[in-house]
Design a protein around this motif. Structure first.
Motif, PDB file in Angstrom:
ATOM      1  N   TYR A  40       0.840  -1.199   0.000  1.00 18.23           N
ATOM      2  CA  TYR A  40       0.000   0.000   0.000  1.00 18.23           C
ATOM      3  C   TYR A  40       0.875   1.249   0.000  1.00 18.23           C
ATOM      4  O   TYR A  40       1.927   1.279   0.640  1.00 18.23           O
ATOM      5  CB  TYR A  40      -0.921   0.036   1.233  1.00 18.23           C
ATOM      6  N   LEU A  41       0.400   2.252  -0.698  1.00 19.25           N
ATOM      7  CA  LEU A  41       1.051   3.560  -0.706  1.00 19.25           C
ATOM      8  C   LEU A  41       0.108   4.598  -0.093  1.00 19.25           C
ATOM      9  O   LEU A  41      -1.077   4.650  -0.449  1.00 19.25           O
ATOM     10  CB  LEU A  41       1.378   3.992  -2.136  1.00 19.25           C
ATOM     11  N   ILE A  42       0.638   5.384   0.805  1.00 19.75           N
ATOM     12  CA  ILE A  42      -0.114   6.502   1.365  1.00 19.75           C
ATOM     13  C   ILE A  42       0.567   7.780   0.887  1.00 19.75           C
ATOM     14  O   ILE A  42       1.732   8.023   1.201  1.00 19.75           O
ATOM     15  CB  ILE A  42      -0.143   6.441   2.903  1.00 19.75           C
ATOM     16  N   VAL A  43      -0.165   8.568   0.105  1.00 18.77           N
ATOM     17  CA  VAL A  43       0.398   9.767  -0.538  1.00 18.77           C
ATOM     18  C   VAL A  43      -0.287  10.990   0.054  1.00 18.77           C
ATOM     19  O   VAL A  43      -1.509  11.122   0.006  1.00 18.77           O
ATOM     20  CB  VAL A  43       0.202   9.717  -2.067  1.00 18.77           C
ATOM     21  N   LEU A  44       0.507  11.909   0.594  1.00 16.28           N
ATOM     22  CA  LEU A  44      -0.034  12.982   1.432  1.00 16.28           C
ATOM     23  C   LEU A  44      -0.018  14.361   0.780  1.00 16.28           C
ATOM     24  O   LEU A  44      -0.203  15.359   1.467  1.00 16.28           O
ATOM     25  CB  LEU A  44       0.749  13.031   2.753  1.00 16.28           C
ATOM     26  N   GLU A  45       0.157  14.421  -0.538  1.00 20.35           N
ATOM     27  CA  GLU A  45       0.215  15.721  -1.204  1.00 20.35           C
ATOM     28  C   GLU A  45      -0.387  15.606  -2.599  1.00 20.35           C
ATOM     29  O   GLU A  45      -0.185  14.609  -3.287  1.00 20.35           O
ATOM     30  CB  GLU A  45       1.663  16.201  -1.266  1.00 20.35           C
ATOM     31  N   THR A  46      -1.109  16.637  -3.024  1.00 19.42           N
ATOM     32  CA  THR A  46      -1.899  16.583  -4.258  1.00 19.42           C
ATOM     33  C   THR A  46      -1.052  16.279  -5.488  1.00 19.42           C
ATOM     34  O   THR A  46      -1.359  15.351  -6.247  1.00 19.42           O
ATOM     35  CB  THR A  46      -2.659  17.906  -4.465  1.00 19.42           C
ATOM     36  N   SER A  47      -0.019  17.062  -5.731  1.00 21.50           N
ATOM     37  CA  SER A  47       0.779  16.872  -6.949  1.00 21.50           C
ATOM     38  C   SER A  47       1.433  15.498  -6.976  1.00 21.50           C
ATOM     39  O   SER A  47       1.496  14.842  -8.031  1.00 21.50           O
ATOM     40  CB  SER A  47       1.853  17.965  -7.057  1.00 21.50           C
ATOM     41  N   ALA A  48       1.915  15.042  -5.820  1.00 25.38           N
ATOM     42  CA  ALA A  48       2.524  13.706  -5.746  1.00 25.38           C
ATOM     43  C   ALA A  48       1.491  12.629  -6.056  1.00 25.38           C
ATOM     44  O   ALA A  48       1.785  11.659  -6.770  1.00 25.38           O
ATOM     45  CB  ALA A  48       3.123  13.482  -4.359  1.00 25.38           C
ATOM     46  N   LEU A  49       0.284  12.795  -5.533  1.00 26.94           N
ATOM     47  CA  LEU A  49      -0.776  11.811  -5.796  1.00 26.94           C
ATOM     48  C   LEU A  49      -1.135  11.780  -7.275  1.00 26.94           C
ATOM     49  O   LEU A  49      -1.309  10.699  -7.855  1.00 26.94           O
ATOM     50  CB  LEU A  49      -2.006  12.135  -4.954  1.00 26.94           C
ATOM     51  N   GLU A  50      -1.223  12.957  -7.904  1.00 25.33           N
ATOM     52  CA  GLU A  50      -1.524  13.009  -9.334  1.00 25.33           C
ATOM     53  C   GLU A  50      -0.453  12.280 -10.143  1.00 25.33           C
ATOM     54  O   GLU A  50      -0.763  11.503 -11.052  1.00 25.33           O
ATOM     55  CB  GLU A  50      -1.615  14.465  -9.794  1.00 25.33           C
ATOM     56  N   GLN A  51       0.812  12.518  -9.812  1.00 26.91           N
ATOM     57  CA  GLN A  51       1.906  11.911 -10.575  1.00 26.91           C
ATOM     58  C   GLN A  51       1.974  10.409 -10.367  1.00 26.91           C
ATOM     59  O   GLN A  51       2.145   9.635 -11.323  1.00 26.91           O
ATOM     60  CB  GLN A  51       3.231  12.555 -10.165  1.00 26.91           C
ATOM     61  N   ILE A  52       1.841   9.969  -9.131  1.00 27.54           N
ATOM     62  CA  ILE A  52       1.960   8.543  -8.830  1.00 27.54           C
ATOM     63  C   ILE A  52       0.776   7.767  -9.394  1.00 27.54           C
ATOM     64  O   ILE A  52       0.945   6.702 -10.019  1.00 27.54           O
ATOM     65  CB  ILE A  52       2.091   8.334  -7.304  1.00 27.54           C
TER      66      ILE A  52
ATOM     67  N   GLY B 230      -2.056  -0.708  -3.468  1.00 23.84           N
ATOM     68  CA  GLY B 230      -3.268   0.040  -3.151  1.00 23.84           C
ATOM     69  C   GLY B 230      -2.879   1.453  -2.748  1.00 23.84           C
ATOM     70  O   GLY B 230      -1.971   1.643  -1.941  1.00 23.84           O
ATOM     71  N   ILE B 231      -3.544   2.443  -3.328  1.00 23.30           N
ATOM     72  CA  ILE B 231      -3.162   3.843  -3.100  1.00 23.30           C
ATOM     73  C   ILE B 231      -4.250   4.571  -2.305  1.00 23.30           C
ATOM     74  O   ILE B 231      -5.427   4.564  -2.696  1.00 23.30           O
ATOM     75  CB  ILE B 231      -2.906   4.576  -4.432  1.00 23.30           C
ATOM     76  N   TYR B 232      -3.845   5.182  -1.231  1.00 25.08           N
ATOM     77  CA  TYR B 232      -4.706   6.057  -0.430  1.00 25.08           C
ATOM     78  C   TYR B 232      -4.014   7.416  -0.369  1.00 25.08           C
ATOM     79  O   TYR B 232      -2.802   7.482  -0.133  1.00 25.08           O
ATOM     80  CB  TYR B 232      -4.903   5.491   0.973  1.00 25.08           C
ATOM     81  N   GLY B 233      -4.774   8.486  -0.607  1.00 19.98           N
ATOM     82  CA  GLY B 233      -4.083   9.765  -0.690  1.00 19.98           C
ATOM     83  C   GLY B 233      -4.903  10.976  -0.282  1.00 19.98           C
ATOM     84  O   GLY B 233      -6.127  10.915  -0.135  1.00 19.98           O
ATOM     85  N   ILE B 234      -4.190  12.072  -0.097  1.00 17.79           N
ATOM     86  CA  ILE B 234      -4.783  13.389   0.129  1.00 17.79           C
ATOM     87  C   ILE B 234      -4.588  14.182  -1.154  1.00 17.79           C
ATOM     88  O   ILE B 234      -3.461  14.310  -1.639  1.00 17.79           O
ATOM     89  CB  ILE B 234      -4.115  14.114   1.316  1.00 17.79           C
ATOM     90  N   GLY B 235      -5.677  14.695  -1.705  1.00 18.23           N
ATOM     91  CA  GLY B 235      -5.570  15.427  -2.965  1.00 18.23           C
ATOM     92  C   GLY B 235      -6.724  16.381  -3.168  1.00 18.23           C
ATOM     93  O   GLY B 235      -7.867  16.047  -2.851  1.00 18.23           O
ATOM     94  N   ASN B 236      -6.405  17.553  -3.718  1.00 16.89           N
ATOM     95  CA  ASN B 236      -7.414  18.600  -3.880  1.00 16.89           C
ATOM     96  C   ASN B 236      -7.551  19.015  -5.337  1.00 16.89           C
ATOM     97  O   ASN B 236      -7.397  20.189  -5.676  1.00 16.89           O
ATOM     98  CB  ASN B 236      -7.030  19.838  -3.047  1.00 16.89           C
ATOM     99  N   SER B 237      -7.826  18.059  -6.206  1.00 16.64           N
ATOM    100  CA  SER B 237      -7.985  18.396  -7.619  1.00 16.64           C
ATOM    101  C   SER B 237      -8.940  17.415  -8.281  1.00 16.64           C
ATOM    102  O   SER B 237      -9.135  16.299  -7.811  1.00 16.64           O
ATOM    103  CB  SER B 237      -6.629  18.373  -8.343  1.00 16.64           C
ATOM    104  N   ILE B 238      -9.503  17.859  -9.397  1.00 14.26           N
ATOM    105  CA  ILE B 238     -10.386  16.993 -10.174  1.00 14.26           C
ATOM    106  C   ILE B 238      -9.612  15.790 -10.710  1.00 14.26           C
ATOM    107  O   ILE B 238     -10.156  14.691 -10.838  1.00 14.26           O
ATOM    108  CB  ILE B 238     -11.022  17.793 -11.333  1.00 14.26           C
TER     109      ILE B 238
END
Length: 325
Positions: A223-235, A248-256
């Motif tokens: 599992y990957l936990i991604v805590l920033e929007t741009s990083a989540l978009e890229q990954i 499995g990806i769980y993340g914090i992200g503020n974009s469409i």
């Protein structure tokens, strides 16, 4: 004939005077707009769209003129101070600022705060008091979500949906020297405490290397936990283009874009901050300080939501996501 010309001339003068009186009545009630500079890193990124929508809505109500500075990366306090000084030269009245990375950012912003009102957004500024615990500078109020709570919610979501005992987990944070990155990571680790999972790595975004390139150098995880929007978009974008299994990806992200990857089941759980509320509340708070010099700006905590694929088309979620457009 002369009397007719004189009457016509007097009529023209009277009409001109009436026009001047009307214009005076129209414009005398208008107050000059206060100018507020908004400085956030990579201001053109999609992740700020909702925030800027909230700023503009509140600015129209409070008669504030916003100057949203066009920025790229803001790597440290010195770079941020340079941007601020440019706007001081432009005679702005106040600042809404995302604090730059680094331990010296607080001192720089306190210096600016002695000249103009300064309100932080997205993350606060830490300091080290005598007892060694980090706190927020009271003179640097912030409008932001509970970053610790967002991290904890994400970690709790993972442990509630999956049996993670013995599972390998990787954490990808934002810029290392920011309070928001520390708080989100702390929340995740507290939520996962006692589950028996293994944290194999904890890496951070940097401006000199793509986070996907960093990630490829790390050990495999479940599992990957991604805590920033741009990083989540890229990954998420990287794994969406690859065939085969991925963590499995769980993340914090503020974009469409983050919501899109949630809908495509690349991301399994998403915590999304209410950027519109953050923008709206920040203008209300700064306008209070501009209207009354004795007004003391306060910290305001803004909302966030935990989303899964099945939630996206619910009415209340659609209303929330509408602010991202």
């Amino acid at each position: 004939m002369k009397r007719t010309k004189m009457t016509f001339l007097l009529s023209e003068i009277c009409l001109f005077i009436l026009l001047l009186l009307c214009m005076h009545l129209i414009f005398s009630g208008e107050k000059p707009q206060k100018r507020v500079a908004v400085i956030v890193e990579k201001s053109g990124d999609e992740k700020w769209d909702s925030f800027i929508n909230g700023l503009k809505q509140a600015a129209g109500i409070r008669n504030i003129h916003l100057i949203i500075c066009n920025t790229d990366e803001i790597e440290d306090a010195q770079e941020e101070k340079s941007l601020i000084c440019e706007q001081l030269d432009n005679q702005v009245d106040a600042f809404i600022v995302q604090a730059a990375p680094g331990e010296d950012t607080g001192a720089m912003l306190r210096e600016i705060r002695s000249q103009k009102p300064v309100l932080l957004v997205a993350n606060g500024v830490p300091k080290e008091p005598e007892n060694g615990k980090r706190t927020q500078h009271p003179e640097l109020p912030a409008v932001m979500p509970d970053n610790y709570g967002m991290g904890y919610t994400l970690g709790e979501d993972l442990r509630s949906r999956e049996n993670i005992q013995g599972k390998r987990i990787g954490i990808v944070g934002g810029l290392a020297e920011t309070e928001c990155s520390r708080e989100r990571a702390k929340g995740v680790l507290d939520a996962l405490s006692g589950t028996g999972c293994e944290i194999r790595f904890h890496i951070h975004t940097t401006y000199d290397m793509a986070i996907t390139e960093k990630l490829r150098k790390e050990k495999a995880v479940d599992y990957l936990i991604v805590l920033e929007t741009s990083a989540l978009e890229q990954i998420a974008g990287m794994y969406a283009q690859e065939n085969g299994n991925h963590p499995g990806i769980y993340g914090i992200g503020n974009s469409i874009k983050c919501v899109y990857y949630l809908d495509e089941a690349v991301v399994e759980g998403l915590v999304a901050a209410d950027g519109y509320d953050m923008g709206y509340q920040s203008v209300l708070e700064i306008s209070g300080a501009l209207k009354n010099q004795l007004y003391i700006m306060k910290n305001r905590e803004t909302a966030y939501r935990l989303l899964h694929k099945e939630d996206i088309f619910r009415e209340e979620v659609q209303q929330f996501l509408h602010t991202y457009d």
